[in-house]
Structure formats: structure tokens, C-alpha cells
Write a protein that holds these residues in place. Sequence first.
Motif, mmCIF file in Angstrom:
data_model
loop_
_atom_site.group_PDB
_atom_site.id
_atom_site.type_symbol
_atom_site.label_atom_id
_atom_site.label_comp_id
_atom_site.label_asym_id
_atom_site.label_seq_id
_atom_site.Cartn_x
_atom_site.Cartn_y
_atom_site.Cartn_z
ATOM 1 N N GLU B 342 0.718 -1.267 -0.086
ATOM 2 C CA GLU B 342 0.000 0.044 -0.003
ATOM 3 C C GLU B 342 0.657 1.224 0.122
ATOM 4 O OE1 GLU B 342 -2.190 -1.309 3.313
ATOM 5 O OE2 GLU B 342 -4.052 -1.235 1.922
ATOM 6 N N CYS B 343 1.985 1.478 0.756
ATOM 7 C CA CYS B 343 2.677 2.601 0.875
ATOM 8 C C CYS B 343 3.217 2.907 -0.424
ATOM 9 C CB CYS B 343 3.872 2.427 1.796
ATOM 10 S SG CYS B 343 3.187 2.459 3.347
ATOM 11 N N ALA B 345 2.034 2.027 -3.316
ATOM 12 C CA ALA B 345 1.014 2.151 -4.166
ATOM 13 C C ALA B 345 0.204 3.489 -3.979
ATOM 14 C CB ALA B 345 -0.166 1.290 -3.989
ATOM 15 N N ILE B 346 0.341 3.991 -2.755
ATOM 16 C CA ILE B 346 -0.143 5.514 -2.610
ATOM 17 C C ILE B 346 0.822 6.565 -3.100
ATOM 18 C CG2 ILE B 346 -0.747 7.205 -0.917
ATOM 19 C CD1 ILE B 346 -2.000 4.884 0.653
ATOM 20 N N TYR C 103 -4.370 5.371 -8.568
ATOM 21 C CA TYR C 103 -4.333 4.945 -7.001
ATOM 22 C C TYR C 103 -4.948 3.303 -7.227
ATOM 23 C CZ TYR C 103 -3.316 9.378 -5.256
ATOM 24 O OH TYR C 103 -2.265 10.491 -5.056
ATOM 25 N N TYR C 106 -7.087 -1.734 -4.746
ATOM 26 C CA TYR C 106 -7.227 -2.459 -3.441
ATOM 27 C C TYR C 106 -6.849 -1.613 -2.205
ATOM 28 C CZ TYR C 106 -2.203 -2.471 -4.582
ATOM 29 O OH TYR C 106 -0.891 -2.102 -4.919
ATOM 30 N N LEU C 107 -6.612 -0.228 -2.731
ATOM 31 C CA LEU C 107 -6.135 0.717 -1.744
ATOM 32 C C LEU C 107 -7.657 1.192 -0.863
ATOM 33 C CD1 LEU C 107 -3.857 3.229 -3.252
ATOM 34 C CD2 LEU C 107 -3.321 1.637 -1.497
ATOM 35 N N GLN C 111 -9.299 6.079 1.451
ATOM 36 C CA GLN C 111 -8.261 6.802 0.902
ATOM 37 C C GLN C 111 -8.745 7.131 -0.597
ATOM 38 O OE1 GLN C 111 -6.214 5.513 -1.631
ATOM 39 N NE2 GLN C 111 -4.969 7.148 -1.760
ATOM 40 N N VAL C 150 -1.611 2.950 5.754
ATOM 41 C CA VAL C 150 -2.191 4.123 4.931
ATOM 42 C C VAL C 150 -2.569 5.474 5.364
ATOM 43 C CG1 VAL C 150 -4.407 4.188 3.583
ATOM 44 C CG2 VAL C 150 -3.312 1.957 3.613
ATOM 45 N N LYS C 153 0.563 7.599 4.896
ATOM 46 C CA LYS C 153 1.105 7.515 3.689
ATOM 47 C C LYS C 153 -0.056 8.500 2.829
ATOM 48 C CE LYS C 153 4.295 6.894 0.943
ATOM 49 N NZ LYS C 153 5.621 7.079 1.398
#
Lengths: 262, 391, 436, 258
Positions: B342-343, B345-346, C103, C106-107, C111, C150, C153
Motif C-alpha cells: 500500500e505505501c 501504491a499510494i 491509485y 485495492y487501496l 483513501q 495507509v 502515507k
Amino acid sequence: MEGKICVGVDVGTHSTKVAILRGGEILATRVMRAQDPEAETPEAALRAMLAEAGLSWKEVSFTVATGVGRDTIPFAQRTRSEQLCHARGAYYHFPQARTVLDIGSEGVRAMRLNEKGEVRDFVCNSKCAAGTGAFLEVISEVLEVSIGEMGELALRAPGREMVSSYCTVFAESEVISLIHRGRSKWSILAGVIQAVAERSFELLKKIGLRPQVVLTGGGSQNPGLKKALEEMAGEEMWVPPEPQIIGALGAALWGEVLTISP
Amino acid sequence: MIEEFEKTIQDRHQAAMQWKEANQKKVFGYLCCLTPETILHAADVLPVRIFGSPEKLQVADEHLVPYGCRYAASCLDLAARGVYDYLDGVVIPNSCDLISKLEYWWKELVPRKGPTLAGVELCPYVLYIAYPEKRTGRKVLDYYKHELREFKQALERGLRREITDEDLSRAIAVYNEHYQLMGQLKELRKRSPLPISGSEAWQIEYASQLMPKEQHNRLLKGQLDQLSQGTKAASGVRIFLSASATDVVNARLYQIIEKAGGQVVSEDISCHTSYYGNTIQTNGDPLTAIAQHSLEIDCPRSTETCSPATYPYPTSRWDRTRSRLEGYNAQGAIFYIINYCECRAIEYPYLRDKIREELDIPVLLLQGDYSLEGLEQVRGRIEAFVEMIGG
Amino acid sequence: MSIQQEQRIKTSKSKKSIQTATETWAFIKEDYANGHKGKAEGRPIAWSCAAMDKELYHCMGVLPFFPEQFAALSAVQRRGGTRDESVEKEAVRFARAAEQEDYASYLCGYQRVATGFVIESLRTGDWHDAPLGGMPKPDMIVTTSCVCDVRVKWFEDMAQRLNVPYFCMDRPERIFKGILSTPKEHEVDYYASQIEDCLTFIEEVTGTRYDPARLNECLDWAYKTNNVRQEILQLRKAVPSPMGCADGFGTMYPGMYQSGTKRCYDFYAKMRDELRERVEKGIGQIENERFRLLWYGLPTWYNMGIFNYFEKFGGVFVYEPAYNPDPWPPRRPEEPIREIAHRFLLRGTGMGNVVDSILHDCQEYKISGAVLSYLITCRPIVFPAVEISAALEKELGIPSVNLEGDLVDERLFSEGQVYTRLDAFAEQLLQRGPRA
Amino acid sequence: MDHIIAGIDIGSATSKVVILREGGIVASSLIRTGADSADTAHRAMAMALKEIGLGLADLHYIVATGYGRIIVPFAHEIITEIACHAKGTHFVFPHVRTILDMGGQDCKAIRIDERGLHTSFAMNDKCAAGTGRFLEAMARALDLSIQELGPLSLQASESVAVSSMCAVFAKSEVTAMARRGIPQSTILAGLHEAIAERVHGLLKRVGIEPEFAISGGIAKNVGVVRKLEERLGLKAHIAPEPQIMGALGAALFAAERG
């Protein structure tokens, strides 16, 4: 350089396309369906095409292969990715092209071009087949409409059914249930095409959607899909003649470049 | 490339077991570069990085949901299958949402009985380190030093030996040499033509996490001497590679890029040692120096303390990325982000925009899982990307 | 699947069993109205996260907004507040905007929605084309390292996009045996320093001086509120269950986001009185309570009707551990910052802590089955799910069922599949007979 | 008057009816789920009733199950396919504790207790990989009938890896393999292996007990069954009519209620 012969072969999942250029002009093109057991091999097709044009195999200066099966063409000197070939093929017809959307049977890709027709950026669809040409094929079987007439039918739809499933298989049964509920074939088609258009449009947005947008690949022959995309973008989109051979054409055009500096 | 590197990579488990047998010392596994390897080294322990395998999960999938990083899951799976039974201890730092939770699963799936006191393990087999999420700020170092001290004490209890400042200083010297040599390797990769291919450089990095640092230093020194004579040259479109921790998949990625006509010249990879820019300070308290050095790691998950007037938000990820592109004359940037990382990806969209806008370098995003088949599916994109730049 | 869509089982809209719950909406609307008014008057706006210590804002005169809460709001509302079902939910529109920027899908839904809102607002320049007029543009972004990676970030990313000062309060990760334990001294030191630094940060942004007396005032209200909320939790253990999870989630807003104010206290005091009366009179959520359920995880904000789904089988959702507070240690007005740090660090954050805590809750609330919300976009929620399920079965003989989806993005929710699972689960519970 | 009751299972691909008289099966039917779902229900029921020369009015109690359970106009009660498969399988194989039902669009793993009641279950997600529909698409790609798949795959001495489980992508992967001259049996062995692996994951989620049964249409595919048995190291119980287990379970529920 006058009269130099270059060949492009585009080996896709469902069909193989061959294009021959002489001196930068299209001399001959051919499409072979993969499912057709009678279909010629690319090599045989090329020989036949050359013979028809009164040319010999030796006169070919350069052959470039593209498509998913590009490594399976032993007589090609080089390979080039679909992205680069579609861009070059589209640019050949339309030098104004800045965005090219190739709607192939299993892959959808959007390319951004600069003024010289060089690819600066591209994006592709994911591992799931939703929104590709194959998706349309499955639905065309279910609705018993040919791929060719699909778009026309959809254009005449009075309304639009929602098709929400991601998965081609689930979408298929969603469509079946819509038929069973007595919904018009046209409206269902319009819904399916809308769903496919949305997927492609996402890629266009990602790449930036700079005019002129050119559509290539089998999907671009579907007028319903073209219209849906144009409505979403608020932008006219152009389709080159014989859009399904654009990849092969682009490959042949690359042949011209590569003979100079291989 | 050097045979010993290759051999160690090919058969990392055998290599570790042989070392253990030959030296009659302990081997600890660790899960992330945040692990203070020097403290383990100071205790005469060989730290080896725990990697996964792109095979399908066999045991861990009964405990893990499919909505998480397959790499970390695979590390656990190998352990649960007994592959890592030769380890005398496992260090799990708080390095991301999944890895920090492996502390629980590791104990569940690889149980080791040890003496307990009032239900608390005295010498735990799995050692957890609460690495702070902030790298900078007023009390961060104090806090982290405390955590490291507790880690060191747990280690001392487990090994029944004291780890003195001298032990630490000795380990630091060995590691500093390693950092210096790796720095030299990086400098070489700035050259054009490249004296060493990307995949060879990666192999050196890879091996450094699996073999004793002394041995690696010795081999690398010889290798660097050879390379600086400039007999070998690799060519291709110069690529910066940013990737999640996916060891073998990355190894294949290097090959695919090279086959397509590219060369990786610099990278930002989670299972890489390239996060260490500097050496550890040698004056003053060694534990403080180790903590300080560890806090310099520029991991995608870490954040910083900012100041409204002068430094409103963190920029270190972009600064580092920029220097990895500019200094190495990269012509293209490829990001391989494993699903659920996730990090990475963001931060991707922002880094991508910055790379495009400020450096005018094209960027390719690849998403995938921890399998080699998945990589074959993106091969075409890599080829198109390299062709796009190379013309 | 096809037939089912035809015969879509429509759950009733989310039903409120208690009166106070209906007042939450007014509470939220008031906050958004105040925010827009305050923004116009130049009052400082912070975007922050649920796990933050909200008292800090109230004592510094800052108006806080919460992207998570905004995302939940967007999951309920359609554009322009219409009820026309052919208009997609605002959450879907924003999530899509974020996905178009690459983005990953799956996030976390929170977010994607909040980031999509930022992207859309920056693109159009219109910050009000959103539910309740959108979150006012922030003067600062403050987050914590609690719960997930998350949040850190994502907030950092928003600060970069908005060019706004950013601060992260780092909370030490704590793993131990059990549910609660006294934090270590160096952990309290560290978190206290983070709070102090955060106050300094707010001082710099706003120019307002930090006043410990003012903080103590806010903490007094927060403390009193928490005591009332503990009473509420005790009352909710009653059989029949006086109040369900729809109300639990529906009424978390004041406590979660506006803790440290009198109006927050008043809200829960009223709620406690109402609940007490219901319990005394033996009024339950439904007439004939046959089985009691626990909802693990965060709710599906776009489908709160799901909490009534089991009523036709005689099942009620009794408790949702997600947002409910622990009891607090006594106030320490002489060192309010250390007090916050201390109470905040009581609970463990490891997998084992989570599992233990659910086992404990199931016993306390006499639970006969658990619905595990498999939020496939939320790592901290979904990772422990398998272990919880196994532990419930093994330790307490309590069965569970899982539902895959996202918290705000309804595109990931498959109604047909979910309801078949719930039906089968109800059959399973009814077959077992009442729990001994 | 005899006690006659029925169970009807409207699945995504096929619809099934089982009629019981005095605890024994006296009639059953199986048709493709077609046009109108309510109509399908009527047709399936009529077909079964015809076998024994009875009418709808002769049935005392009818339980409907399956995806289309809600639209069966003449059902007295609806019960999920999970409970019904558990019940039906338990009736045929009383010792079975783990059931894998592989239907047209979904797969379910079900754990049951000694009374035949489900205690835990898991279902596939929103993707149709590894379901009956998936196999149908593969059969079409290879120009084979669905019945041929299983026996043919057993002739393979090796199997190839099929990397994509997306029905569309796998179809073209399979087409391409066939074009390269890889024998059909080998390709099928690969496909069945991939499906077995996927459903194995599902089974692990509920826990696998040694007494294990497979129901649903794919249970008739000996290739998939064999691959799964190899993976599990277990022998699967398969009823002679594995597709009617759900309808049978529904009928058994009807017998209890009616």
C-alpha cells in the motif's frame, strides 16, 4: 529507396494480419482467423500475397513482427511491440493523431504520441478481460448478433440496460437474464457497449486524452462503441481505414525505419 | 559473475546450514532491512534475510486472507513448512502492516517452546522491534534507542552472553566496509558505458543479504578491482527500477528488461540494501550510532517531522528518487508494485507526476503478484517501454 | 446470480431503534455548516483522522474535518443529494477519479474517496460539489501512525497535493499478551513528545498559544463523556438487546470526532437515559430475540440496511467493537499530555491483542454468531479475520461468516452472494438452537 | 393418502427437482435453467411429476433452494443451497463431514456435523474462475463436449501450467496451446489441476475432514475429481446423481416440515 518492400506481421490471439508496403505505400493486406483450420500460415500467406503482386520473397527488404505471438515468426528480422506499431500505423493515416486507443480482442491500450508520431507514454488494461473485444464476442454469441452488426444495433437502441458485472462469465449470465426478462436486444447491447466503453475510457483518461484521438483494432469497427466513447470524451474520434490491420501496417512501417538503422 | 555469489543465492538454505555447521555459531533470519544486523553480528550471529518463493502457498493460506502481500505470506509459508527450521531466531521489525503481524503468525505456525515467567517468554524465538514510523523529530532517536536496547537485552538473554560496546564497534567496522564497497559499486553504475549489468549488480546485493559480510566484502573487493579496469561493458536503455520486496521476481525482472534492450542502473527496492547511503558513525555510543543509521533508511512507509514555515510536508521520497534518476542518467523509470503493497501504491501517482514533470522521463507502472507467470504477462509492456525510449 | 438480481432482496433501509440515533445527522450537518462558516471567517481548518486525540483541536480552536467520515458520508449520498438510484453514489465517483490517477483499486476506500475528492476539487476549482458542501479546504493536515500504514502515507500524499503543512503523531506499536496493559515509560515519553510537538505545530500554523487549562477543560468533558459511553456499553449487554449495531455505528460520530466538547457529552447522556429506560422496560430491538450477533470490522456504509437483515430470522446485531472506547484511567490535570499518552497506549495493537479482545467481547455480550466484515481493502481489519474465526470456534464454539467488500465503495459488494451467505448463516444458527 | 413432498433447486445453469414418497426418491428431473425462471420451475416440476403421474396439488410440501429459490411460485419455504447440499449429501453419505459443491457459477465448501447441519462454509468470489461455466468455455475452445473433458484428461502423461484463470484469457491460452500442437489431454490435465488448486484453497478455509464428498455438475468430471483427490490424498464420495444433491436436501427439509 524507391520501391523498397517492407512487411509487417501482427500475430494476435484471434487472428494474424499481414501488410506489405512498397515505397511507403500499402501494397497488400490480409487477415487470417486463428480459429479457422483452413487458414494459411503467415509464411504461406505472405508468399501468396507476394506472388499476387508479382514479387519474389527475395525482394522483401525487411520484415517486422508484432502482436502477442511476435516471437513465433521466424522470417521476421525484428520484433516491435503492439504499442509502437499501432501508434505508427495510426499516425500514417492521421498525422494529427496524439492519442491512439487500440481495442484489441484481449488487450486494450492507449498511447500518447508527440508531433513526430513517437510514443511518449502508454497504458494497458489489467489481467481481467472485462471491457475487451473478447468480452464483446462472448456477448455477441449470447445475443446471436454478429460482431459486425452489433454496433449498428446498439445505435438504434431505445434505452440502455445496466450491465454491472466485472467478470465476462457473470456478465454473460446477466445478459441472459435480461433477455429472459424480455428486455430488448438493442437496449441490452447498448448496455454492454456502454460497459466496455467505460473500461476503455478509463485508459483514455489515464493517458490524458489529447486530440486527435484515433481508434484502432477490431473494437474500433463497432460504431456503437465509437459513439459511446465520443460522448464520454465530448470529442470526435477518428478511425482509419481497415483498423484491424493497423498493427501490421505499423510493423511494416517500422521495417522502413529499421532498414535504415537496424 | 562470481561463482560464490551465485552459489549462495541458488542454495541459500544449504549455505546458511553449512556456515552454521562449520562455525558452530547461530544463524538468525530477519524480514526487513530495518533489522539492526550489526547487533546480531556483534553477538556472533549470522543474520540472513528471509526470502519467499514464488510457489503457491501450502500452509499459510489457511491463516492468511488472499487480500495481502503474497511475498510476506510466502516467507511465512516457507517457515511453516519447515524450510527455515535451521534458524535459531527470527527478527521481525515493524516494517509494514503485514510484516509486523507476522510476529503473531510466526509464533503460531512455527512454535518453539522456551522458558516462560508468568506467561512471558524469557528468550523468545521471534524478536519484534517497534521501529518508529517517523524517521525524524525530537524524541525519535531516544525512543528507538530504547527499543534497540530492549532488543539487545532479549538477545543477550537468549544467547546467554553479553554484547559489549567493543563487540558492537567491531561489527560496525565490518558493516561500514560493506557500505563503502556497495557505494563504490553504485558509483560504477553511474558510468556510461556501464561496467556491470543490472542483473549482476543485483546479484551482488542479493548475496550480501545471505552470506557473512566479511566474506562478501572480500569477494566484492576483488570484483570491484576487476570492474574498475573496465574490461566489461553492458549496454542498453538506462532504467531506474522501483519495486516492492519480491526477490526472485525482481531477479527475473532484471533479465526481462535486459532482454528487451534495457539496463537497470539504479533502484529503489524493498529487499535491497541500497537504502543505506552512509556509514555508521564510529565516535560515541555505538547503539546510538546504530539507531541513527537505521533511522536514515528511506523506506516508503516512513514519514518525517515537518515544520509549517520551512518544511511543510515530507519530500525525502521524491528527493531520493530524483537523485537515483538524475545521478545515474536514467532514461526511463519502471515501478513494479506487488498487489497490496500500500505505501508504494499510494506514493506512486505523486512520484510519477514529479518524474514526468520535473525530469521529463517516461514512467511505466507494473502491478502484479509474487509469481513468475504474472511477470510473463507484463513482459510485452516492458518491451514496449524500452522500445519507446530506445526508438 | 441473474435470477437473483431480478428478485433482488431489498433490505429495509437502515432502521434506527433508538431516538437519539436520529439526532446524529443534525449533529453532523451542524459541524459541516460550522466548518464552512468558520472557513469564511478565517478560522483554522484541520483535516485529521479518527484515531487522533480530538481534544487537541478543541483546546486550540481548530475546526477538525475527517476524510474517513467524509468518505462514509459520500457512500450514503448521491450527487446533489438526490435519491434517484440511477445517479451513482458520490463515493463511487470520487473513488473512480482516484483510480484514474493510478491509485490502486485495492487501496482503502476511505483513501480513494478522499483523494478523489481532492483531485476533483483541484481539477474543477469547485470545493463544494460534494456531500454537505464538501470538507472545507484545510490549513493543516494532521494524522497519526495508529492502526494502519495507509493513514500516514495517504495524509502525506494529500498534504503534497494541497501544499499544506503536515504533521504525523507517531504512536508506538505495542504487542503483548491480553487486551490492555500499562505502557512502558519510554513509550509514554515518546507519545507525549509527539503530542507536545503537535501542539507546537498547531501553534505555528494558527498563531494560537497552547493553554493547559483549556486542554484540561476539554479533557474534563472527554472524560465525562467516556464514562457515559462506558455506561452505554454496559446497558447494551442487556437481553434483549436494547440497541443494535446500526445505531452503534450511527451514533459513533460525536464521540469519535468531537470528543472533548459539551455537546458531545450531552448527546451521549441523553442516549444513556434513553437506553436505561429501554432496558428497565425490557424493550429490545425486536420482539422475539432468537440469536445475538457481533459485527467485526467497519460497517458497509453504503448499505446500513444489512444490520436489519437477520430480523426476519429473529437475529439481532448486538455489538460492534470497532469504535467503542475502553475505560479510561483517572484524570491527571497536572500533566494532561501524559494523561492522553498513557490512556492512548493502554490497548495493544498486535494480532493477538485483537483476537483476545474479540473473544472477550463475545462473552460479555452473549454472542451466538459473528459476522466478519472482510474488508478486502483494509489490511488491519482483514488480516486478523481468519484467526478470529478460528479462535471463536475453538475457544467459544461460536460460528462466524465473512462478507467481502469495501467500507465505502459499493462496487466491491456483491449483494446476491452476500445475502445467500447471510441466509445460510441464519439457518446454521437456528439449527443449533439457543446458546447454552 | 401417501405423504408426497418435493425439493426444487433452481441453479444458475440447471434446475433440478426431487420428489420423495415415504422417504424414498420416486422421481427427479434436471433441465437447463431457461428463459423465465418461474417457468423453468414449473417445467422442471411438471417433468418430475409426469414420471409418477401426479399433479402439483398432490404435493404436501415443497422447499425451494438454489440461486433462483425466491422466484419459485409454488414453494412453501425457501432454504439456502448450502443447507440443502449439506442435508442431501448427509442423507446419501452419513459419514461425510466436508462437502465441495461445484456448480455452474459458484463453488462452495461446506463443513457439516453428525446431524448433517452445516457448521461452516466458504464460497468463491466475484470471479467465475474454476466454475462449471469456466469449463464449458474451455470445452468450446477445444471443440469438445463437456462430458469428454474428464476421461480425456486422464490419458495425459503430463500437464501444462495454465497461468490465467480468467475464463476469457484462459480460453485464448488454451487455443494457443492447441495451435502449438500440445495434446488436448495434456491441456485438460493442466486446466483440471488449476481448478483443483483453486477449490483446494476454498476447502482449506473450512477445514478438510477425511470423509469428503463432491456434488454439483463438476463432480461428474473425473479429471477434476482425480486431481483433487491426489492433492488431498483422500477418496471423494460422489453420489450417482451429484447434481441433484441440493434438490434432494430441499426435499428432505420438506419431509421434516410438511
